[in-house]
Design an enzyme around this catalytic site. Structure first.
Site, PDB file in Angstrom:
ATOM      1  N   ASN A   1      -4.998   3.426   8.074  1.00  0.00           N
ATOM      2  CA  ASN A   1      -4.882   3.002   6.676  1.00  0.00           C
ATOM      3  C   ASN A   1      -4.328   4.167   5.867  1.00  0.00           C
ATOM      4  OD1 ASN A   1      -5.195   0.630   5.106  1.00  0.00           O
ATOM      5  ND2 ASN A   1      -7.014   1.444   4.120  1.00  0.00           N
TER       6      ASN A   1
ATOM      7  N   GLU B   1     -12.410  -5.501   9.534  1.00  0.00           N
ATOM      8  CA  GLU B   1     -13.202  -5.107   8.368  1.00  0.00           C
ATOM      9  C   GLU B   1     -14.681  -5.474   8.545  1.00  0.00           C
ATOM     10  OE1 GLU B   1     -11.435  -6.325   4.687  1.00  0.00           O
ATOM     11  OE2 GLU B   1      -9.422  -5.749   5.299  1.00  0.00           O
TER      12      GLU B   1
ATOM     13  N   ASP C   1      -9.542   0.887  -3.949  1.00  0.00           N
ATOM     14  CA  ASP C   1      -8.481   0.988  -2.963  1.00  0.00           C
ATOM     15  C   ASP C   1      -7.875   2.386  -3.053  1.00  0.00           C
ATOM     16  OD1 ASP C   1      -6.289   0.205  -1.160  1.00  0.00           O
ATOM     17  OD2 ASP C   1      -6.907  -1.839  -1.615  1.00  0.00           O
TER      18      ASP C   1
ATOM     19  N   ASN D   1      -9.998   4.563   2.447  1.00  0.00           N
ATOM     20  CA  ASN D   1      -8.853   4.672   1.548  1.00  0.00           C
ATOM     21  C   ASN D   1      -8.819   6.071   0.977  1.00  0.00           C
ATOM     22  OD1 ASN D   1      -6.882   2.452   0.867  1.00  0.00           O
ATOM     23  ND2 ASN D   1      -8.793   1.280   0.998  1.00  0.00           N
TER      24      ASN D   1
ATOM     25  N   GLU E   1       0.842  -1.197   0.000  1.00  0.00           N
ATOM     26  CA  GLU E   1       0.000   0.000   0.000  1.00  0.00           C
ATOM     27  C   GLU E   1       0.874   1.242   0.000  1.00  0.00           C
ATOM     28  OE1 GLU E   1      -2.507   1.864  -0.766  1.00  0.00           O
ATOM     29  OE2 GLU E   1      -3.978   0.694   0.376  1.00  0.00           O
TER      30      GLU E   1
END
Length: 285
Positions: A101, A120, A192, A146, A16
């Site tokens: 995140n 989640e 994402d 995100n 990520e």
């Protein structure tokens, strides 16, 4: 546009947050579940990795040359010289099931980032803005956050709720957001990490969608940039002309058969694009 090239077969469980740090001539990114911070040198293909104290959602450059990292439990300052992580801003001590995140730096030097339920399941995620020592919760009640990303004019801020397959837009002015509205719902896979190019086109990594979707500022889906792995987590513009697109990916969620079909899942990919991205901003401390 050139075909995607695998530049580092790093095999992240959940890669990520690629980010171009021009002063370092490197793309930095994280493996959230692997609890690793990675550096890829663009001139010599050098590869260096560090262990993080816990799950690490992002690593973004600050004005003093350090990286500010979103580690579960708070913001840490990372210095590559000694490889140390130092906590300076606790986040969500009252939400122990959450982790941090994706993140983004706005032109004023503010750090924006999201939190999410690590399982989640619960909608306990929030959107935050940290600026020169002050942490503000900007929005709440999110599933898997995100983003965010900001349009070139700075008037529209995008943020995703990945599990809902929704991309949301806010009006943005002077570090404040308002008028939350649905921008789009992704057709292939789950939205994402986002990024925006110089023309305002939104690039959305597709988890389970085999690529990166491009959306016009009016919400029209333009095309998909196809990659040879199913879970593409984010794309970032890099290089001297900001036309090198680096994409992180993940093998998380793939069974043995899926990993055999996509052996490069979790790798770092690069391709050339026609429209440059926006310069990477530095966090003001």
């Amino acid at each position: 546009m050139t075909p995607p090239e695998l530049v580092w077969d790093v095999r992240c469980e959940l890669g990520e947050g690629p980010v171009w740090v021009a002063s370092d001539r490197a793309v930095w990114f994280v493996d959230i579940k692997g609890r690793r911070l990675h550096r890829y040198g663009v001139d010599d293909a050098s590869r260096t990795s560090w262990d993080a104290p816990d799950q690490i959602g992002f690593a973004l450059p600050a004005e003093d040359g350090s990286l500010i990292c979103g580690v579960r439990g708070g913001l840490h300052r990372f210095t590559a010289e000694d490889g140390t992580f130092s906590l300076f801003q606790p986040v969500e001590a009252e939400r122990p099931g959450n982790r941090l995140n994706d993140g983004f730096v706005s032109p004023d030097g503010a750090l924006w980032f999201g939190s999410m339920d690590d399982a989640e399941a619960a909608r306990t995620g929030a959107v935050y803005r940290w600026f020169r020592g002050e942490l503000q919760r900007m929005d709440d009640g999110w599933g898997v956050t995100n983003g965010p990303a900001l349009c070139p004019e700075g008037k529209t801020l995008y943020h995703h709720d990945t599990l809902e397959k929704t991309v949301w837009a806010f009006d943005h002015a002077d570090g404040r957001i308002s008028n939350r509205r649905l921008f789009c719902t992704t057709e292939d896979g789950y939205p994402d990490g986002p990024s925006v190019d110089a023309e305002g086109t939104l690039h959305i990594g597709l988890y389970g969608g085999w690529g990166v979707d491009r959306y016009a500022p009016d919400g029209t889906r333009l095309e998909k940039i196809k990659l040879p792995v199913p879970n593409v987590t984010k794309a970032a513009f890099a290089g001297d002309d900001l036309k090198d697109l680096y994409c992180t990916s993940a093998w998380m969620g793939l069974d043995a058969e899926g990993r055999a079909r996509s052996p490069s899942a979790g790798g770092l990919f690069r391709l050339r694009v026609d429209t440059p991205g926006l310069p990477q901003n530095l966090i003001r401390l």
